[in-house]
Design an enzyme around this catalytic site. Structure first.
Site, PDB file in Angstrom:
ATOM      1  N   TYR A  98      29.186  35.231  -4.577  1.00 23.89           N
ATOM      2  CA  TYR A  98      28.522  35.358  -5.881  1.00 23.89           C
ATOM      3  C   TYR A  98      29.536  35.674  -6.986  1.00 23.89           C
ATOM      4  CZ  TYR A  98      23.835  35.022  -3.971  1.00 23.89           C
ATOM      5  OH  TYR A  98      22.693  34.568  -3.369  1.00 23.89           O
ATOM      6  N   GLU A 140      18.891  38.718   0.581  1.00 27.27           N
ATOM      7  CA  GLU A 140      19.545  38.009   1.682  1.00 27.27           C
ATOM      8  C   GLU A 140      20.008  38.973   2.768  1.00 27.27           C
ATOM      9  OE1 GLU A 140      22.454  35.699  -0.483  1.00 27.27           O
ATOM     10  OE2 GLU A 140      20.802  34.805  -1.642  1.00 27.27           O
TER      11      GLU A 140
END
Length: 403
Positions: A98, A140
Site C-alpha cells: 500500500y 485483509e
C-alpha cells in the site's frame, strides 16, 4: 473519519478527480509498473490492457471519497471495503504494498491535475488514501487470520484430479491439495484465485468461483475460455488452463474468499445468472440440496444456447433434492431445447415481466454487468428492496460506472 478541513477540500475537488479518474489511474499504473516490475505478477495484465482495472480503481477511490464526505457513509464504506479486501486477500496483497501504491497514486494526481494540486489539496487526498489503505489492511488482516494464512503463504499447490468438458469453451477442474493440509471450508458463492506461470514467464492469478460444495478432499472450479472480441486478445489464463493444464498437473490455489455468500436463513431465494455467472449459483443449489432442501427457490438463468450452458447437468441433479425449487432458463438460440419437469425453457432474453417473484426473497445475481443492471432495474420496479439484492462481478467491479 476525515478531518473537517480536508473534507471540505475533498468535496470541492472530487468532481475534477472523477473527471480525470482514468487518466490519473493510467498514469499511476504506468509509473508503478516501471518502478516495481515485480507487481506485474500480482495484477491482472489482461484487465490492464483493456483499461478495466484503471476504471475500477478510479471508481473505487471516488466512491470511498464520496462516502467519507457524506452522511451515512460508514455503513456503505464497509460494503465497499469488504468486496475489495476479499479480492486482495485472494491475491496475497501485503500491507507494505500500500505504501508503493500510495506514493505513485498521489504523484499521478499531481501530474495529471497540475497546479490545481496545492499542498492543501495534496494533504487532503493523502488523508483519503491512507484512511482507505488503513481500513483495507485491517480488513485483509482479519481475512488472512480467518483463512489461517499470511500473504506470503496464501497460495498452495493443488493437483488437477479431473478435467472434464462442461459446455462449449467451458471446462471443469477438480483440484486436490498436495501438501496434506486438507480442503478449507467455504461458503457457497465464494471463489479461489488460481495462479499459473505463462509461457513468457509472467505469473498471473485469476479468480474462479467454487462451483460446488466440497466433496471429500477436493474442490471444483469451472472455467470459461475467454475469446477475444473486436481485436482484443484471448484471456491469457483461461486459455492457458484450457490448452496446457491436464490431469495430474499442479496449479497454485489461494484459500476461498468472497463476500457474496448464501445467508443461512429461511427466506425465499431468487438466484439469477447469465453465462458463466452460473458457477456460484451451481454451488448454492448444491448446498441447498445437501443442507436446506426445504427452502423456496426461484432459479433464473440466461444463456446463448444449450451448448453454452455450463453445469446444467449438475444443477438438474442437485435441484431434484430441493422440492421447492423452480427453474426457468432463457436461450437466445434454443436449438430445439424443450421444457421438462425439471426446467422451463423460454426463448430470447431474460424478462421478469409477468413473472411471479417470491415475497421477501433474497436475490443473488451473477453475470455480465449490463445484464445485472437491467435485471436490477426490473427487480426494483417489481418492489424488491435494494438491500436484498446481492451481486458478484467477474473481473474489475465496474458496477458504479454510469449506465
Amino acid at each position: 473519519m476525515l478531518s473537517p478541513d480536508h473534507a471540505d477540500i475533498v468535496r470541492a475537488t472530487l468532481p475534477a478527480v472523477i473527471d480525470h479518474g482514468t487518466q490519473i489511474t493510467a498514469t499511476f499504473y504506468d509509473a508503478m509498473f516501471a518502478a516495481h516490475p515485480e507487481l506485474l505478477h500480482l495484477f491482472n495484465q489482461g484487465n490492464q490492457a483493456n483499461g478495466e482495472q484503471r476504471q475500477a480503481l478510479a471508481l473505487a477511490v471516488a466512491a470511498f471519497a464520496q462516502r467519507l464526505t457524506s452522511e451515512g457513509g460508514p455503513a456503505s464504506i464497509q460494503l465497499l471495503l469488504s468486496r475489495i479486501a476479499h479480492k486482495h486477500a485472494s491475491l496475497g496483497v501485503r500491507p507494505d504494498q500500500y505504501t508503493i501504491v500510495g506514493r505513485h497514486l498521489l504523484e499521478a494526481v499531481g501530474k495529471v491535475l497540475g497546479p490545481a494540486v496545492t499542498p492543501e489539496v495534496h494533504a487532503a487526498w493523502s488523508e483519503v488514501y491512507w484512511l482507505f489503505a488503513t481500513l483495507l489492511v485491517a480488513e485483509e488482516a482479519r481475512l488472512y487470520h480467518e483463512a489461517a494464512c499470511t500473504p506470503e503463504d496464501a497460495f498452495r499447490p493443488w493437483r488437477v484430479a479431473e478435467r472434464r468438458p462442461e459446455a462449449d469453451d467451458v471446462l471443469t477442474f477438480v483440484l486436490e491439495p498436495t501438501d496434506g493440509q486438507g480442503v478449507p471450508g467455504y461458503r457457497p458463492g465464494q471463489y479461489v484465485s488460481v495462479a499459473v506461470t505463462l509461457p513468457d514467464g509472467l505469473r498471473q492469478p485469476r479468480q474462479y468461483s467454487l462451483s460446488r460444495v466440497p466433496t471429500g478432499d477436493a474442490i471444483q472450479i469451472t472455467v470459461r475460455r475467454v475469446r477475444g472480441e473486436d481485436g482484443a486478445p484471448d484471456g491469457a489464463v483461461s486459455t492457458f488452463l484450457h490448452r496446457n493444464v491436464a490431469e495430474g498437473d499442479l496449479v497454485e490455489v489461494s484459500p476461498p474468499f468472497g463476500d457474496l455468500v448464501l445467508d443461512d436463513d429461511s427466506d425465499p431465494l431468487l438466484l439469477i445468472s447469465a453465462g458463466i455467472g452460473v458457477t456460484p449459483v451451481a454451488a448454492m443449489i448444491d448446498h441447498l440440496a445437501a443442507g436446506a432442501p426445504d427452502r423456496p427457490v426461484l432459479a433464473l438463468h440466461a444463456d446463448r444456447s444449450p451448448g453454452t450452458h455450463a453445469l446444467r447437468g449438475q444443477i438438474t441433479s442437485a435441484a431434484r433434492a430441493v422440492p421447492g425449487i423452480r427453474r426457468i432458463t432463457w436461450y437466445e438460440q434454443p436449438d430445439g431445447a424443450a421444457s421438462t419437469a425439471d426446467e422451463e425453457i423460454r426463448t430470447g432474453l431474460m424478462d421478469l415481466d409477468g413473472l411471479s417473484l417470491p415475497d421477501k426473497a433474497r436475490v443473488y445475481m451473477c453475470g455480465p454487468i449490463p445484464f445485472m443492471r437491467g435485471i436490477r432495474r426490473e427487480l426494483l420496479s417489481a418492489g424488491v428492496s435494494e438491500e436484498r439484492i446481492h451481486y458478484e462481478v467477474f473481473g474489475p467491479d465496474l458496477w458504479g460506472q454510469a449506465d
